[in-house]
Design an enzyme around this catalytic site. Structure first.
Site, PDB file in Angstrom:
ATOM      1  N   TYR A 192      -2.443  -0.422  10.031  1.00  0.00           N
ATOM      2  CA  TYR A 192      -2.560  -1.035   8.843  1.00  0.00           C
ATOM      3  C   TYR A 192      -1.154  -0.667   8.036  1.00  0.00           C
ATOM      4  O   TYR A 192      -0.738  -1.489   7.475  1.00  0.00           O
ATOM      5  CB  TYR A 192      -3.793  -0.446   8.263  1.00  0.00           C
ATOM      6  CG  TYR A 192      -3.756  -0.742   6.885  1.00  0.00           C
ATOM      7  CD1 TYR A 192      -4.188  -2.005   6.418  1.00  0.00           C
ATOM      8  CD2 TYR A 192      -3.399   0.407   5.863  1.00  0.00           C
ATOM      9  CE1 TYR A 192      -4.511  -2.020   4.945  1.00  0.00           C
ATOM     10  CE2 TYR A 192      -3.406   0.098   4.397  1.00  0.00           C
ATOM     11  CZ  TYR A 192      -4.128  -1.152   4.003  1.00  0.00           C
ATOM     12  OH  TYR A 192      -4.277  -1.341   2.801  1.00  0.00           O
ATOM     13  N   SER A 239       0.630  -1.104  -0.019  1.00  0.00           N
ATOM     14  CA  SER A 239      -0.002  -0.083  -0.029  1.00  0.00           C
ATOM     15  C   SER A 239       0.866   1.360   0.047  1.00  0.00           C
ATOM     16  O   SER A 239       1.938   1.206   0.662  1.00  0.00           O
ATOM     17  CB  SER A 239      -0.819  -0.003   1.230  1.00  0.00           C
ATOM     18  OG  SER A 239      -1.360   1.223   1.302  1.00  0.00           O
TER      19      SER A 239
END
Length: 254
Positions: free
Chosen positions: A160, A147
């Site tokens: 995350y 990500s």
């Protein structure tokens, strides 16, 4: 395109979103695709049906990640399904796409959320590779979906972002370790993509416009944007690329 003819690919989290498009693209390029899913059985079967309608080959593999025995269960079911499809229990392409999200700042994050994110986003990819090594053919491909949150400050989802940063570290270590086997290991880092994981962010015109403004192309990413990059990394054309993280954000925040 048939550049992956005769190859077998395992795509985790392939029932929806980015994973679905990755599975469809690899199948379109000729690979037999194992469509892994955790709980979305109907969606996984729909992915398989779409692939078969387009002339490709695929089959579903159920296994919840982030729980004890997850990886062992996945590979037991994968091996069985491959034999049922007349194939040996071997893999050429492993795409670690499955993941879970959780928004929480440093003041809000809980041990329970942190443990869940690590179990699915970081621990599972590591042990999927470990257990997959004896099945991974020489010259294989490992592709990790990370990500943009691992590269830019993302304090609203700190845990995350940490898990995705760890997977980029894993990518580099594996690339060096598996190089002698001709295996390349790379990661792909999407930005904002129009999937159900990000639905709350882009499902309104105002939200979509806000996310689109990050990219130099002034639009939100599509799952196919990421899938096309994965297809390149899965192909022989990427044979001299390893240990890299490919930015797939559409030039966000340049």
């Amino acid at each position: 395109m048939n550049g992956l003819q005769g190859k077998t690919a395992l795509v985790t989290g392939a029932s929806r979103g980015i994973g679905r498009d990755i599975a469809r693209r690899l199948a379109a390029d000729g690979a037999l695709v194992a469509v892994h899913y955790g709980s979305s059985e109907a969606a996984a079967h729909d992915t398989v049906a779409r692939i078969e309608k387009d002339g490709g080959r695929a089959f579903p593999v159920p296994a919840e990640l982030g729980v004890p025995g997850d990886v062992e269960t996945l590979f037991e079911r994968l091996d069985r399904a491959l034999l049922e499809n007349g194939e040996e229990p071997a893999v050429d392409i492993l795409v670690n796409n499955a993941g879970t999200s959780g928004s929480a700042s440093v003041a809000e994050v809980t041990p329970e959320l942190f443990d869940r994110l690590v179990a699915v986003n970081t621990k599972a990819p590591l042990f999927l590779v470990q257990h997959g090594l004896k099945r991974l053919r020489h010259g294989g491909r490992v592709i990790n979906i990370t990500s943009a949150a691992a590269r830019v400050a993302f304090p609203e989802s700190i845990a995350y972002a940490m898990t995705k940063g760890a997977v980029e570290t894993l990518t580099r270590a594996l690339a060096k370790d598996l190089g002698p086997r001709g295996v390349t290991v790379n990661s792909v880092a999407p930005g904002f993509v129009a999937t159900d994981m990000n639905a709350r962010r882009w499902s309104t015109p105002e939200g979509e416009a806000a996310l689109a403004s990050f990219s130099v192309f002034n639009r939100v990413g599509r799952p196919s944007d990421v899938a096309d990059i994965v297809a390149f990394l899965a192909s022989d054309a990427s044979r001299w690329v390893t240990g890299q993280c490919i930015d797939a954000t559409g030039g966000s925040m340049l």
